[in-house]
Design a protein around this motif. Structure first.
Motif, PDB file in Angstrom:
ATOM      1  N   LEU A   8       0.828  -1.205   0.000  1.00 56.07           N
ATOM      2  CA  LEU A   8       0.000   0.000   0.000  1.00 56.07           C
ATOM      3  C   LEU A   8       0.864   1.258   0.000  1.00 56.07           C
ATOM      4  O   LEU A   8       0.550   2.246  -0.686  1.00 56.07           O
ATOM      5  N   ALA A   9       1.959   1.241   0.757  1.00 61.64           N
ATOM      6  CA  ALA A   9       2.878   2.378   0.738  1.00 61.64           C
ATOM      7  C   ALA A   9       3.510   2.540  -0.638  1.00 61.64           C
ATOM      8  O   ALA A   9       3.686   3.660  -1.132  1.00 61.64           O
ATOM      9  N   TRP A  10       3.841   1.431  -1.254  1.00 64.42           N
ATOM     10  CA  TRP A  10       4.416   1.449  -2.593  1.00 64.42           C
ATOM     11  C   TRP A  10       3.422   2.021  -3.598  1.00 64.42           C
ATOM     12  O   TRP A  10       3.770   2.837  -4.470  1.00 64.42           O
ATOM     13  N   GLN A  11       2.162   1.609  -3.501  1.00 63.73           N
ATOM     14  CA  GLN A  11       1.140   2.092  -4.413  1.00 63.73           C
ATOM     15  C   GLN A  11       0.888   3.578  -4.217  1.00 63.73           C
ATOM     16  O   GLN A  11       0.664   4.313  -5.191  1.00 63.73           O
ATOM     17  N   ALA A  12       0.923   4.050  -2.982  1.00 69.85           N
ATOM     18  CA  ALA A  12       0.763   5.489  -2.726  1.00 69.85           C
ATOM     19  C   ALA A  12       1.894   6.283  -3.362  1.00 69.85           C
ATOM     20  O   ALA A  12       1.686   7.380  -3.890  1.00 69.85           O
ATOM     21  N   CYS A  13       3.106   5.722  -3.328  1.00 68.72           N
ATOM     22  CA  CYS A  13       4.251   6.373  -3.968  1.00 68.72           C
ATOM     23  C   CYS A  13       4.052   6.446  -5.478  1.00 68.72           C
ATOM     24  O   CYS A  13       4.333   7.468  -6.106  1.00 68.72           O
ATOM     25  N   ILE A  14       3.537   5.373  -6.079  1.00 67.28           N
ATOM     26  CA  ILE A  14       3.280   5.363  -7.520  1.00 67.28           C
ATOM     27  C   ILE A  14       2.175   6.352  -7.883  1.00 67.28           C
ATOM     28  O   ILE A  14       2.255   7.070  -8.885  1.00 67.28           O
ATOM     29  N   ASP A  15       1.123   6.411  -7.058  1.00 65.41           N
ATOM     30  CA  ASP A  15       0.015   7.333  -7.329  1.00 65.41           C
ATOM     31  C   ASP A  15       0.454   8.785  -7.275  1.00 65.41           C
ATOM     32  O   ASP A  15      -0.063   9.630  -8.017  1.00 65.41           O
TER      33      ASP A  15
END
Length: 478
Positions: free
Chosen positions: A370-377
């Motif tokens: 989820l942290a990784w996805q927030a970084c991508i977003d």
């Protein structure tokens, strides 16, 4: 002889004049003269006694100048020149390289025995025919091959690192252990299964839905390219998925097979959340939509998850729709967090670790994804303007947070109900930069990185755990 003495005498006088000039420069600095006169391009080499005497004189004069400056201005020279050190940046490439060294494998663990097989070689030849077309499969292939800072090819690396950090039970046979890497052979096989399932899902998502209203269906040449691309994409995705099933059966563990198979179900379920355009691209819920199930108590982060007693049960996501943060977390737990979290948990199951530690591994994988996805977003919104022909997900965290702040922007998103290409992405990008969406996304990322680091505290303190911590810290600096 006399001329030599005169030469030495004149040389010493020149040095004395040079030192006096430097002293005069310091005194002039105290009287308001620009300190730039202290700089000189002349250099001299002389014997050690003369050098020590000059250095002592220069040190004494400089100390006097500093003391005088302190008395006159109340601020020391050292204080003026002191610069506040900036926090060190964590290098993403270095963090991944160190992690690869610890586990003894490269970033991608996909086995060469099928990458170099005749089936994949034939598919690659057909894939070349798509070059020059606009089929999304080419963009997906580029994203998989490009080893950028936000690549998710490091998923297998994460699973092996958490496996090595936890270790294995003493009852595991020696034949099963890869002592050079500190992991089990079955764990490495699980990693290959994880990456194949993920890549097959991405490739299947690249298929184009050829509706009559789309431009591809109206143009015969484009229709042929898209149809051919769909056939190749379907062939590759199905091959990877079927091959992963065979590899998973070789693990000879029914619980692991059930757990990893449930991630395929979660991938499928994530494709049916909320509204979609004709190409099945997700659209956000209308602002103000209330969840179907309201509770008097605020829902915590841990509640947005599968059943605590059994993560194999499907998630009830509909009660989270309408709340930006909870809707985003529910979507991405199914789409990314399920596979990484359950793979981490299954890896510790193969190592015969305790059930409690298996749950910790699942939570770590979920929060990290989820942290990784927030970084991508957040990445498309780090620039002041959106690059040409660049889009972003309309259900990304910045968009959902901004819709809560400015519901009127949903009128622009509604234009994408037929096709998201009808949406003015530049307008949405500009609006989000002027709102709180980006900052809330960064807070969301910090929230889940903090949660992942907290879970890591339950694991033994070793080099694998340190590598995971470095990857998380490097991801925060992206």
């Amino acid at each position: 002889m006399q001329s030599s003495r005169m030469l030495v005498s004149n040389w010493r006088k020149s040095i004395q004049v040079h030192v006096n000039k430097r002293n005069l420069a310091v005194n002039g600095h105290l009287n308001g003269i620009s300190p730039g006169v202290l700089v000189t391009n002349k250099t001299f080499t002389f014997d050690r006694p003369q050098q020590q005497q000059t250095q002592k004189r220069w040190s004494t004069t400089t100390s006097a100048a500093i003391n005088a400056s302190n008395n006159n201005n109340g601020v020391g020279v050292n204080e003026k020149l002191a610069v506040k050190p900036s926090p060190p940046k964590h290098d993403w490439d270095r963090a991944v390289s160190e992690a690869e060294r610890i586990v003894g494998y490269p970033t991608s663990f996909l086995s060469l025995r099928w990458l170099l097989s005749d089936e994949i070689a034939n598919v690659a030849l057909y894939l070349r025919k798509l070059v020059g077309s606009s089929h999304p499969l080419l963009k997906t292939a580029k994203g998989l091959l490009y080893n950028g800072k936000n690549t998710m090819q490091a998923w297998g690396l994460i699973v092996l690192l958490i496996s090595k950090a936890a270790g294995h039970a003493p009852s595991v046979p020696d034949m099963e252990q890869d002592k050079s890497a500190g992991v089990l052979h079955s764990q490495r096989g699980l990693v290959e299964v994880t990456e194949m399932i993920r890549i097959s899902h991405l490739i299947h998502n690249s298929l184009v839905n050829l509706q009559r209203s789309t431009k591809a269906s109206q143009d015969s040449a484009s229709y042929d390219d898209m149809t051919f691309g769909n056939k190749i994409g379907l062939l590759i995705g199905d091959y990877l998925l079927s091959h992963s099933s065979a590899e998973m059966a070789n693990l000879r563990n029914q619980v692991v097979v059930e757990m990893i198979s449930s991630t395929v179900r979660d991938f499928s379920e994530s494709e049916f959340i909320g509204e979609r355009d004709e190409q099945n691209n997700p659209l956000p819920s209308r602002p103000g939509t209330k969840p179907l199930q309201q509770t008097s108590k605020a829902i915590s982060t841990t509640d947005i998850d599968f059943c605590r007693e059994d993560v194999l049960k499907p998630m009830n996501i509909y009660k989270y729709l309408g709340d930006p943060e909870k809707e985003w977390e529910a979507r991405n737990i199914l789409n990314v967090g399920s596979l990484l979290g359950k793979s981490c948990s299954a890896s510790l199951l193969l190592a015969q670790q305790s059930e409690e530690l298996q749950k910790k591994a699942y939570l770590f994988g979920k929060h990290l994804s989820l942290a990784w996805q927030a970084c991508i977003d957040a990445e498309p919104f780090q620039l002041s303007s959106l690059p040409y022909d660049t889009t972003f997900s309309l259900v990304s965290a910045p968009v959902l947070f901004h819709l809560e702040y400015d519901p009127k922007l949903y009128d622009e998103i509604e234009k994408g109900k037929v096709c998201v290409d009808n949406v003015d992405y530049n307008k949405i990008h500009k609006a989000i930069l002027q709102g709180p969406g980006l900052e809330k996304t960064k807070q969301l990322q910090r929230k889940h990185t903090t949660a992942a680091l907290k879970v890591l505290e339950s694991f033994p303190n070793n080099d694998a755990r340190k590598a995971l911590e470095n990857i998380i810290l490097a991801m925060q600096d992206l």
